[in-house]
Design a protein around this motif. Structure first.
Motif, PDB file in Angstrom:
ATOM      1  N   GLY A 263       0.842  -1.189   0.000  1.00  0.00           N
ATOM      2  CA  GLY A 263       0.000   0.000   0.000  1.00  0.00           C
ATOM      3  C   GLY A 263       0.876   1.238   0.000  1.00  0.00           C
ATOM      4  O   GLY A 263       1.932   1.261  -0.632  1.00  0.00           O
ATOM      5  N   VAL A 264       0.436   2.268   0.756  1.00  0.00           N
ATOM      6  CA  VAL A 264       1.181   3.519   0.843  1.00  0.00           C
ATOM      7  C   VAL A 264       1.553   3.757   2.300  1.00  0.00           C
ATOM      8  O   VAL A 264       0.699   3.685   3.187  1.00  0.00           O
ATOM      9  CB  VAL A 264       0.341   4.707   0.314  1.00  0.00           C
ATOM     10  N   PHE A 265       2.830   4.039   2.544  1.00  0.00           N
ATOM     11  CA  PHE A 265       3.310   4.333   3.890  1.00  0.00           C
ATOM     12  C   PHE A 265       3.965   5.705   3.895  1.00  0.00           C
ATOM     13  O   PHE A 265       4.856   5.979   3.101  1.00  0.00           O
ATOM     14  CB  PHE A 265       4.314   3.274   4.364  1.00  0.00           C
ATOM     15  N   HIS A 266       3.494   6.587   4.795  1.00  0.00           N
ATOM     16  CA  HIS A 266       4.064   7.916   4.976  1.00  0.00           C
ATOM     17  C   HIS A 266       4.767   7.926   6.325  1.00  0.00           C
ATOM     18  O   HIS A 266       4.108   7.827   7.360  1.00  0.00           O
ATOM     19  CB  HIS A 266       2.980   8.999   4.972  1.00  0.00           C
ATOM     20  N   GLY A 267       6.090   8.001   6.312  1.00  0.00           N
ATOM     21  CA  GLY A 267       6.848   8.020   7.555  1.00  0.00           C
ATOM     22  C   GLY A 267       8.175   7.316   7.364  1.00  0.00           C
ATOM     23  O   GLY A 267       8.499   6.847   6.275  1.00  0.00           O
ATOM     24  N   ASN A 268       8.932   7.234   8.444  1.00  0.00           N
ATOM     25  CA  ASN A 268      10.253   6.626   8.383  1.00  0.00           C
ATOM     26  C   ASN A 268      10.226   5.190   8.884  1.00  0.00           C
ATOM     27  O   ASN A 268       9.475   4.861   9.797  1.00  0.00           O
ATOM     28  CB  ASN A 268      11.245   7.446   9.210  1.00  0.00           C
TER      29      ASN A 268
END
Length: 160
Positions: free
Chosen positions: A48-53
């Motif tokens: 999917g989409v992951f926003h972050g470190n």
């Protein structure tokens, strides 16, 4: 969620055996958007989409439809989708032909397939154990094959 892949193999003597291929501790599935920080111990697969470190020890697999927006720091990073951010890998980075990286990376070993897109700077670090190249190369091929499998093929591998 723990997912264990077990593959059937045949030995050189013709006997059928099973090997543990990979333990996926964490999965960000298709059509999922997740925001935050990820402390990694094991294998993370992003479809999917992951926003972050992402930071820690283990492997990060970005599937063909996966996207990571942030920095990744792990032992091994395999990219079949999109990464917007910097990558630091202590062992290896492998960019599949479907992979895109917009950012810088540091790694002792880089595998880049024809057709991949990379926009950034790459620093190749000195390897601690150059004799591990063969082992890492084989592992990268196995992970790349899994990253490219369709959903039905993955389910089949998991259910065996």
């Amino acid at each position: 969620m723990l997912t264990r892949l077990i593959l059937s193999v045949w030995t050189t003597t013709g006997e059928k055996g099973r090997i543990d291929f990979m333990l996926i501790n964490s999965l960000i599935g298709e059509n999922t958007v997740l925001r935050g920080e990820f402390d990694l111990k094991g294998v993370l697969r992003i479809d999917g989409v992951f926003h972050g470190n992402v930071q820690g020890e283990g492997k990060v697999l970005i599937g063909e439809n996966g996207e990571s927006n942030g920095d990744i720091s792990a032992n091994v990073v395999i990219i079949g989708g999109k990464v917007k951010g910097n990558i630091i890998a202590t062992e290896m980075v492998s960019i599949l032909s479907t992979g895109t990286i917009i950012g810088n990376m540091q790694t002792p070993r880089l595998i880049a397939e024809e057709g991949m897109i990379f926009d950034g700077k790459c620093i190749i670090l000195k390897q601690e154990n150059p004799e591990d190249d063969v082992k890492l190369g084989l592992e990268a091929k196995k992970l790349a094959r899994f990253t490219r499998k369709s959903k039905s093929e993955k389910k089949e591998l998991i259910n065996k």
